[in-house]
Design a protein around this motif. Structure first.
Motif, PDB file in Angstrom:
ATOM      1  N   GLY A   1       5.372 -15.636  61.759  1.00 31.72           N
ATOM      2  CA  GLY A   1       5.183 -16.915  62.420  1.00 31.72           C
ATOM      3  C   GLY A   1       5.255 -16.801  63.932  1.00 31.72           C
ATOM      4  O   GLY A   1       5.013 -17.773  64.639  1.00 31.72           O
ATOM      5  N   LEU A   2       5.594 -15.615  64.430  1.00 33.32           N
ATOM      6  CA  LEU A   2       5.833 -15.373  65.855  1.00 33.32           C
ATOM      7  C   LEU A   2       6.932 -16.289  66.401  1.00 33.32           C
ATOM      8  O   LEU A   2       6.873 -16.781  67.526  1.00 33.32           O
ATOM      9  CB  LEU A   2       4.547 -15.519  66.672  1.00 33.32           C
ATOM     10  N   PHE A   3       7.928 -16.517  65.556  1.00 32.81           N
ATOM     11  CA  PHE A   3       9.115 -17.260  65.965  1.00 32.81           C
ATOM     12  C   PHE A   3      10.225 -16.266  66.289  1.00 32.81           C
ATOM     13  O   PHE A   3      10.391 -15.276  65.575  1.00 32.81           O
ATOM     14  CB  PHE A   3       9.611 -18.161  64.831  1.00 32.81           C
ATOM     15  N   ASP A   4      10.979 -16.538  67.341  1.00 26.61           N
ATOM     16  CA  ASP A   4      12.223 -15.798  67.545  1.00 26.61           C
ATOM     17  C   ASP A   4      13.295 -16.532  66.743  1.00 26.61           C
ATOM     18  O   ASP A   4      13.523 -17.731  66.933  1.00 26.61           O
ATOM     19  CB  ASP A   4      12.596 -15.752  69.028  1.00 26.61           C
ATOM     20  N   LEU A   5      13.928 -15.810  65.847  1.00 28.55           N
ATOM     21  CA  LEU A   5      14.840 -16.428  64.887  1.00 28.55           C
ATOM     22  C   LEU A   5      16.123 -15.624  64.783  1.00 28.55           C
ATOM     23  O   LEU A   5      16.085 -14.414  64.572  1.00 28.55           O
ATOM     24  CB  LEU A   5      14.156 -16.505  63.515  1.00 28.55           C
ATOM     25  N   GLN A   6      17.222 -16.303  64.958  1.00 22.87           N
ATOM     26  CA  GLN A   6      18.534 -15.696  64.743  1.00 22.87           C
ATOM     27  C   GLN A   6      19.279 -16.512  63.691  1.00 22.87           C
ATOM     28  O   GLN A   6      19.391 -17.738  63.829  1.00 22.87           O
ATOM     29  CB  GLN A   6      19.356 -15.668  66.033  1.00 22.87           C
ATOM     30  N   VAL A   7      19.753 -15.832  62.667  1.00 25.55           N
ATOM     31  CA  VAL A   7      20.497 -16.492  61.601  1.00 25.55           C
ATOM     32  C   VAL A   7      21.743 -15.674  61.301  1.00 25.55           C
ATOM     33  O   VAL A   7      21.653 -14.479  61.006  1.00 25.55           O
ATOM     34  CB  VAL A   7      19.666 -16.617  60.305  1.00 25.55           C
ATOM     35  N   HIS A   8      22.887 -16.313  61.394  1.00 22.74           N
ATOM     36  CA  HIS A   8      24.153 -15.699  61.000  1.00 22.74           C
ATOM     37  C   HIS A   8      24.822 -16.651  60.021  1.00 22.74           C
ATOM     38  O   HIS A   8      25.087 -17.814  60.358  1.00 22.74           O
ATOM     39  CB  HIS A   8      25.038 -15.440  62.220  1.00 22.74           C
ATOM     40  N   ALA A   9      25.039 -16.175  58.815  1.00 23.53           N
ATOM     41  CA  ALA A   9      25.561 -17.046  57.770  1.00 23.53           C
ATOM     42  C   ALA A   9      26.634 -16.352  56.955  1.00 23.53           C
ATOM     43  O   ALA A   9      26.536 -15.157  56.659  1.00 23.53           O
ATOM     44  CB  ALA A   9      24.417 -17.495  56.845  1.00 23.53           C
ATOM     45  N   ARG A  10      27.656 -17.125  56.623  1.00 24.21           N
ATOM     46  CA  ARG A  10      28.660 -16.708  55.650  1.00 24.21           C
ATOM     47  C   ARG A  10      28.698 -17.774  54.575  1.00 24.21           C
ATOM     48  O   ARG A  10      28.710 -18.968  54.873  1.00 24.21           O
ATOM     49  CB  ARG A  10      30.037 -16.570  56.291  1.00 24.21           C
ATOM     50  N   GLY A  11      28.697 -17.335  53.315  1.00 19.04           N
ATOM     51  CA  GLY A  11      28.715 -18.299  52.230  1.00 19.04           C
ATOM     52  C   GLY A  11      29.485 -17.778  51.041  1.00 19.04           C
ATOM     53  O   GLY A  11      29.914 -16.622  51.003  1.00 19.04           O
ATOM     54  N   ASP A  12      29.614 -18.644  50.048  1.00 18.01           N
ATOM     55  CA  ASP A  12      30.366 -18.287  48.840  1.00 18.01           C
ATOM     56  C   ASP A  12      29.463 -17.499  47.882  1.00 18.01           C
ATOM     57  O   ASP A  12      29.176 -17.943  46.773  1.00 18.01           O
ATOM     58  CB  ASP A  12      30.943 -19.536  48.180  1.00 18.01           C
ATOM     59  N   ARG A  13      29.081 -16.315  48.329  1.00 12.98           N
ATOM     60  CA  ARG A  13      28.167 -15.494  47.536  1.00 12.98           C
ATOM     61  C   ARG A  13      28.804 -15.026  46.232  1.00 12.98           C
ATOM     62  O   ARG A  13      28.100 -14.629  45.311  1.00 12.98           O
ATOM     63  CB  ARG A  13      27.700 -14.287  48.361  1.00 12.98           C
ATOM     64  N   GLU A  14      30.134 -15.070  46.158  1.00 15.74           N
ATOM     65  CA  GLU A  14      30.792 -14.692  44.912  1.00 15.74           C
ATOM     66  C   GLU A  14      30.511 -15.727  43.810  1.00 15.74           C
ATOM     67  O   GLU A  14      30.598 -15.415  42.620  1.00 15.74           O
ATOM     68  CB  GLU A  14      32.305 -14.543  45.115  1.00 15.74           C
ATOM     69  N   VAL A  15      30.156 -16.949  44.207  1.00 15.58           N
ATOM     70  CA  VAL A  15      29.723 -17.964  43.240  1.00 15.58           C
ATOM     71  C   VAL A  15      28.289 -17.672  42.843  1.00 15.58           C
ATOM     72  O   VAL A  15      27.985 -17.407  41.685  1.00 15.58           O
ATOM     73  CB  VAL A  15      29.866 -19.380  43.830  1.00 15.58           C
ATOM     74  N   ASP A  16      27.395 -17.775  43.808  1.00 15.31           N
ATOM     75  CA  ASP A  16      26.012 -17.292  43.701  1.00 15.31           C
ATOM     76  C   ASP A  16      25.386 -17.444  45.082  1.00 15.31           C
ATOM     77  O   ASP A  16      26.065 -17.783  46.045  1.00 15.31           O
ATOM     78  CB  ASP A  16      25.213 -17.987  42.589  1.00 15.31           C
ATOM     79  N   PHE A  17      24.092 -17.205  45.191  1.00  8.59           N
ATOM     80  CA  PHE A  17      23.431 -17.240  46.504  1.00  8.59           C
ATOM     81  C   PHE A  17      22.915 -18.632  46.863  1.00  8.59           C
ATOM     82  O   PHE A  17      22.431 -18.846  47.981  1.00  8.59           O
ATOM     83  CB  PHE A  17      22.245 -16.265  46.525  1.00  8.59           C
ATOM     84  N   HIS A  18      22.982 -19.567  45.941  1.00 12.91           N
ATOM     85  CA  HIS A  18      22.326 -20.860  46.096  1.00 12.91           C
ATOM     86  C   HIS A  18      22.754 -21.596  47.359  1.00 12.91           C
ATOM     87  O   HIS A  18      21.916 -22.059  48.140  1.00 12.91           O
ATOM     88  CB  HIS A  18      22.598 -21.724  44.860  1.00 12.91           C
ATOM     89  N   HIS A  19      24.063 -21.735  47.580  1.00 18.97           N
ATOM     90  CA  HIS A  19      24.545 -22.523  48.710  1.00 18.97           C
ATOM     91  C   HIS A  19      24.091 -21.926  50.041  1.00 18.97           C
ATOM     92  O   HIS A  19      23.682 -22.653  50.948  1.00 18.97           O
ATOM     93  CB  HIS A  19      26.068 -22.624  48.685  1.00 18.97           C
ATOM     94  N   THR A  20      24.167 -20.606  50.156  1.00 19.67           N
ATOM     95  CA  THR A  20      23.771 -19.950  51.408  1.00 19.67           C
ATOM     96  C   THR A  20      22.285 -20.141  51.668  1.00 19.67           C
ATOM     97  O   THR A  20      21.875 -20.512  52.780  1.00 19.67           O
ATOM     98  CB  THR A  20      24.107 -18.450  51.359  1.00 19.67           C
ATOM     99  N   VAL A  21      21.463 -19.902  50.660  1.00 17.66           N
ATOM    100  CA  VAL A  21      20.005 -20.014  50.835  1.00 17.66           C
ATOM    101  C   VAL A  21      19.604 -21.452  51.154  1.00 17.66           C
ATOM    102  O   VAL A  21      18.819 -21.710  52.075  1.00 17.66           O
ATOM    103  CB  VAL A  21      19.273 -19.515  49.568  1.00 17.66           C
ATOM    104  N   GLU A  22      20.140 -22.401  50.416  1.00 18.08           N
ATOM    105  CA  GLU A  22      19.802 -23.807  50.651  1.00 18.08           C
ATOM    106  C   GLU A  22      20.242 -24.260  52.037  1.00 18.08           C
ATOM    107  O   GLU A  22      19.495 -24.939  52.756  1.00 18.08           O
ATOM    108  CB  GLU A  22      20.451 -24.690  49.589  1.00 18.08           C
ATOM    109  N   ASP A  23      21.449 -23.888  52.442  1.00 18.74           N
ATOM    110  CA  ASP A  23      21.967 -24.352  53.728  1.00 18.74           C
ATOM    111  C   ASP A  23      21.240 -23.704  54.906  1.00 18.74           C
ATOM    112  O   ASP A  23      21.089 -24.333  55.961  1.00 18.74           O
ATOM    113  CB  ASP A  23      23.476 -24.108  53.814  1.00 18.74           C
ATOM    114  N   VAL A  24      20.774 -22.476  54.756  1.00 21.88           N
ATOM    115  CA  VAL A  24      19.930 -21.885  55.798  1.00 21.88           C
ATOM    116  C   VAL A  24      18.621 -22.672  55.889  1.00 21.88           C
ATOM    117  O   VAL A  24      18.116 -22.934  56.988  1.00 21.88           O
ATOM    118  CB  VAL A  24      19.664 -20.391  55.519  1.00 21.88           C
ATOM    119  N   GLY A  25      18.072 -23.093  54.747  1.00 20.47           N
ATOM    120  CA  GLY A  25      16.873 -23.928  54.762  1.00 20.47           C
ATOM    121  C   GLY A  25      17.111 -25.249  55.474  1.00 20.47           C
ATOM    122  O   GLY A  25      16.263 -25.725  56.238  1.00 20.47           O
ATOM    123  N   ILE A  26      18.273 -25.850  55.224  1.00 23.68           N
ATOM    124  CA  ILE A  26      18.633 -27.093  55.915  1.00 23.68           C
ATOM    125  C   ILE A  26      18.656 -26.874  57.425  1.00 23.68           C
ATOM    126  O   ILE A  26      18.064 -27.643  58.199  1.00 23.68           O
ATOM    127  CB  ILE A  26      20.008 -27.597  55.429  1.00 23.68           C
TER     128      ILE A  26
END
Length: 200
Positions: free
Chosen positions: A49-74
């Motif tokens: 997309g030629l976007f400069d993008l920085q993402v740093h995320a911590r989530g409850d991956r021990e539950v599953d990846f859903h919350h982290t992926v959804e919240d990054v989308g938000i």
């Protein structure tokens, strides 16, 4: 033209996210979510997309990846909206048809101000049964729905072909990136908001 950039932070009991976006970048991406495959998808999203993008995320991956992926989308959706501002001078619409070996993704996008998301897949099995490593293809839907709702855009994605989950996911992320890049692009002939309503 002032830089079209935005930074969004989100902190919940499930995730902690910091995301920065530059719409008129060069495709530099630094993504650390603790989910390697998702980092790969976000990095190629920025690159294509030629976007400069920085993402740093911590989530409850021990539950599953859903919350982290959804919240990054938000956060990404909110950043798109903030970076666009009043949307004056943009093309508004974007589309892409992206192949990845046997996979083919078709994307149409409208920065309409009206959130609507539609995803279809031509061939079985459904996304819920496909995995790229430990990453469920179903998370594509969760990510894009969050991006759509919080970015206030209309997005149609059709996965027209694909057997390999990695390939169909990669084609989809690249397709959305290219369609978004086209829609946010400035058009010198558009001097105001591209809508007969006068608002998006």
């Amino acid at each position: 033209m002032s830089p079209r950039t935005a930074t969004v932070e989100r902190s919940t009991k499930e995730t902690e996210i910091s995301l920065s976006l530059h719409l008129d970048g060069s495709g530099r991406a630094e993504c650390e979510t603790g989910i390697p495959f998702f980092d790969h998808m976000l990095s190629l999203f920025g690159r294509h997309g030629l976007f400069d993008l920085q993402v740093h995320a911590r989530g409850d991956r021990e539950v599953d990846f859903h919350h982290t992926v959804e919240d990054v989308g938000i956060c990404l959706g909110q950043a798109v909206g903030k970076a666009l501002g009043d949307k004056k001078g943009i093309r508004r619409y974007g589309f892409a048809l992206i192949p990845m070996d046997e996979a083919l993704a078709q994307v149409a996008l409208d920065l309409s101000g009206r959130p609507f998301f539609a995803l279809s897949k031509a061939d079985p099995p459904p996304l819920s049964l496909l995995y790229a490593g430990s990453f469920s293809a179903q998370l594509l839907e969760e990510f894009l729905r969050a991006l759509t709702v919080h970015g206030m855009l209309t997005l149609h994605l059709e996965i027209r072909a694909g057997r390999d989950p990695h390939h169909l996911l990669e084609a989809s992320f690249k397709g959305v990136a290219r369609a978004l890049a086209m829609s946010v692009e400035k058009d010198e002939r558009v001097v105001d908001i591209p809508s007969t309503k006068g608002v998006l």
